[in-house]
Every structure is written in C-alpha cells, then in structure tokens.
Scaffold this motif. Sequence first.
Motif, short mmCIF file in Angstrom:
data_model
loop_
_atom_site.label_atom_id
_atom_site.label_comp_id
_atom_site.label_asym_id
_atom_site.label_seq_id
_atom_site.Cartn_x
_atom_site.Cartn_y
_atom_site.Cartn_z
N VAL A 61 0.86 -1.19 0.00
CA VAL A 61 0.00 0.00 0.00
C VAL A 61 0.89 1.23 0.00
CG1 VAL A 61 -1.91 -1.15 1.14
CG2 VAL A 61 -0.18 -0.04 2.52
N GLY A 62 0.43 2.24 -0.70
CA GLY A 62 1.21 3.46 -0.80
C GLY A 62 0.32 4.68 -0.96
N THR A 63 0.97 5.81 -1.15
CA THR A 63 0.28 7.09 -1.28
C THR A 63 0.73 7.76 -2.57
OG1 THR A 63 0.22 7.34 1.12
CG2 THR A 63 -0.16 9.31 -0.20
N VAL A 64 -0.24 8.29 -3.30
CA VAL A 64 0.07 9.00 -4.54
C VAL A 64 0.71 10.35 -4.20
CG1 VAL A 64 -0.91 10.03 -6.62
CG2 VAL A 64 -1.81 7.86 -5.76
N GLN A 65 1.83 10.61 -4.83
CA GLN A 65 2.54 11.87 -4.64
C GLN A 65 2.92 12.43 -6.00
OE1 GLN A 65 5.97 11.06 -2.21
NE2 GLN A 65 4.78 10.72 -0.35
N ALA A 66 3.11 13.74 -6.04
CA ALA A 66 3.60 14.36 -7.26
C ALA A 66 5.08 14.03 -7.43
CB ALA A 66 3.41 15.88 -7.20
N ARG A 67 5.45 13.69 -8.66
CA ARG A 67 6.87 13.40 -8.91
C ARG A 67 7.73 14.65 -8.73
NH1 ARG A 67 7.33 10.06 -14.46
NH2 ARG A 67 5.11 9.57 -14.56
N THR A 68 7.14 15.81 -9.05
CA THR A 68 7.84 17.08 -8.87
C THR A 68 6.97 17.97 -8.00
OG1 THR A 68 8.86 16.88 -11.06
CG2 THR A 68 8.88 19.05 -10.02
N SER A 69 7.47 18.33 -6.84
CA SER A 69 6.74 19.22 -5.93
C SER A 69 7.73 20.17 -5.28
CB SER A 69 5.98 18.42 -4.87
OG SER A 69 6.88 17.66 -4.10
N SER A 70 7.24 21.35 -4.94
CA SER A 70 8.12 22.38 -4.37
C SER A 70 7.36 23.17 -3.32
CB SER A 70 8.61 23.35 -5.46
OG SER A 70 9.22 22.66 -6.53
N THR A 71 8.11 23.67 -2.36
CA THR A 71 7.59 24.64 -1.39
C THR A 71 8.25 25.98 -1.69
OG1 THR A 71 7.27 22.94 0.31
CG2 THR A 71 7.36 25.23 1.03
N LEU A 72 7.48 26.92 -2.18
CA LEU A 72 8.01 28.24 -2.53
C LEU A 72 8.09 29.09 -1.28
CD1 LEU A 72 6.01 28.89 -5.83
CD2 LEU A 72 8.15 27.65 -5.49
N SER A 73 9.29 29.61 -1.00
CA SER A 73 9.54 30.36 0.23
C SER A 73 10.14 31.72 -0.09
CB SER A 73 10.48 29.58 1.15
OG SER A 73 9.96 28.31 1.45
N SER A 74 10.15 32.57 0.91
CA SER A 74 10.72 33.90 0.76
C SER A 74 12.24 33.84 0.85
CB SER A 74 10.17 34.83 1.84
OG SER A 74 10.80 36.09 1.77
N LYS A 75 12.90 34.72 0.09
CA LYS A 75 14.35 34.83 0.15
C LYS A 75 14.80 36.13 0.80
CE LYS A 75 15.16 32.07 -4.02
NZ LYS A 75 15.78 32.04 -5.38
#
Length: 392
Positions: A61-75
């Motif tokens: 059993v597993g969980t569907v995840q995006a192959r490409t994912s990002s957390t956009l943060s402040s610089k």
Amino acid sequence: MEFDMLLKKKLYVTMLSFMVLLLGCGDKIKPGTTREVEKKVIKTAVTTATVIQQPFIYEAVGTVQARTSSTLSSKIMGAVKAINVREGDLVKKGDLLVMIDDRQVSAQLRKAEAALSEAKRSEMSVKSARDAAKATAKLASVTYKRYLKLMEEESASKQEFDEVEARFRQTQASLAQTEAIVEAADQRIQQAEAVVAAALIGKKDASVRAPYDGKVTAKMVDEGDLAAPGTPFFALEKEGVYCVALVLPEKHIQSIRLKQKIKIKIPSIQNRSFEGFVGRIDPSADPKSRTFRIRVALPEDKDIRSGMFARVEIPVGEAGMLLISSTAVVHEGQLTGIYLVDSHQLAHFRLIRIGRAFGDNVEVVSGLKDGTRYVVDPPPDLMDGVKVEDVS
C-alpha cells in the motif's frame, strides 16, 4: 358424585384422543417437498481444474505523490504586499504569485550602485596617477642609462651618478605602488559590482514566480504578513505527473528492479488499474523497519490526485494456484460454489472459497482438488443430480 363426574370426563378425553390417533394412522403420509430430479441431460462445457504456476504477488500500500513538488519560500525580508493565487489554482511557468515590499532592497540597490560609481571614479584617479608614475619612471630610466655610460667614460662624478640612480630607484618604487593601487581599485569595482548584482537579485526575489507549470496545493501566507528568508508561501505540484510512494520489506528487494512494470490500483477512482514502472529504489534500508522506500511512476491521468490511497501489486516469485473460470462460480446468497461432474456424468453442487481474480480466472482457496471436473458455465436449469453431457 363429584368423583363420578371427574371419572366420566377423563374417560371422554381418552376416547377422543384414541379416535384422533386412529384417524391419523389411517391417512397415507405424503412424501417430502424435495423435487424429484427430472430425467434429462443438459449439454454444457465441462473442464478439469488444474494447478497453474502464477506469479506470487506481494500487495503493498502506498500514497500518490507528485513526482515534482516544491515549497516556494521567501528569500528576503519584507511585508507581503499582494497574493495573486489560492489553493487549487493552475499556474504557468513565470506567473507572478506573491509580491513582497521591495523598498528596503531598492534602497540597498541604490546604495550599491552609488558605491560602484565611486569605485569607478577612484579607479580613474589612480590610473591617472599610474600614468604619471610611468612617465617619471621612464625619464628616470633613460637618465640612469645615460649616466652609466658617462661613468664608464669617467665623464660624470660619483655624486651625480648616485643622485640619478636614487631618483631611478624611487620612480620604479612609485610606479609599483601605483600599479598596486590600480589593482586594488579594480578589485573594489568588482566587489561593488557583486553587491549591485546581489541587490538586483534581492529586488527580483521580491516577486515570487512559478518555477514550472503546476497546481497550487497549499497556501501558507496572507497579505500583510512579514516574510523572512525561509518563510513558506505555497506548495506547488507539477500537474499530471504522479508516482506512488511505498515501502517494501527487505526480503522482497531482490525481486524488484528499476523500470520494472508494476500494476497499481486506486480504489477511490472506481478501483481503476494503471500500469506504472519502478522509477526509484532507495539504496539503503531503514534500519528500524527493515524496509526500502520505492517510487512507482504513474501514467498521466486527469483523475489521479496527490494523497490518494493506492495498492501496488509486486511480483515476488511464483506459486502453484488452483484456478477455474470465473463463469463457473455460482453465488447463492453469501455462499459460492461450483457444479462438479462425477464419473457418472452427474452434476453435484460443491461449496468453495475463492481468492484473487486473475483475468477471466479466479483462485480457489478451498473446496476443490486438482484434477476435478467441473461445469464451466452452468445453465440456469442445472440442478444437483442432473446428468451432464460435455460439449466442450
């Protein structure tokens, strides 16, 4: 008197019971309600159950995840001025998502540009001084060479030659000093240019843009919030490109390889099946759970969403299974069975317990032995004890 009345009543009841008994014995007992099997022959296909070697499937059993994912943060540090998207929005690469107050970084940019201008003016000044030092050094060199010849001809005094030589050495030192000052000015210009470049990047970072086409899955900031370097703004996933993340026990790790085709089922979308492939296998196992993390790539499909539950069928060997045609299974309420055919060609209903399905076949867990003959597709009028003629 009362005793005689009681005796007569008992005698009357006894005689009545005896008469009822005689009447009951006189009637013929009717047969039971079991229907007599009709004397007919049903033509249908009959086959033999055999044990077939099938891949042994480990269901993970597993969980569907995006192959490409990002957390956009402040610089940068600054107040959030505007937010242009929300959860669920589709964005294109380069779309403006967040605006941060850039007054501070703009002031830093102006300061860096002013420092660069000053460094360039300073460089021009020291280069002029270097040119003057070069001219003085050249004159001192020519004079020094002339006095060397005069000394050889004994036409100049020692005092005059010492003064010329001292001026020559002094001009050479001044030239070297100005050359070093020019080099330092060049380095100051490079430093100022680097500060300007950093300030330009900071000003650019005040506008947070989408790095690729995708969907905003989470929003963690509101207008007016103070953003600091590292403050998360959004979670972004590349749309349509998903995988299933699962863990596989170490005893099965030798049965899986990269690019291996794998069957995946997602119950939440009508238990649809997808064919994916193994895209990643972690090189080391978790020392606590003794499992390996696996990523199985999914094909693109508009119904697949991140976070869905998935079942992954991983072949880890072969095992003998007793398979029969799924059309042979008869469902009677919560019970399942099939019609067996004996040596006298008579059908007999037998309860069985079935397991997993393999295409048009189904696994029999119990109730059937290898080599037993059974009806492939029982007709509606087939009953227990009816004679069967094989037409297969």
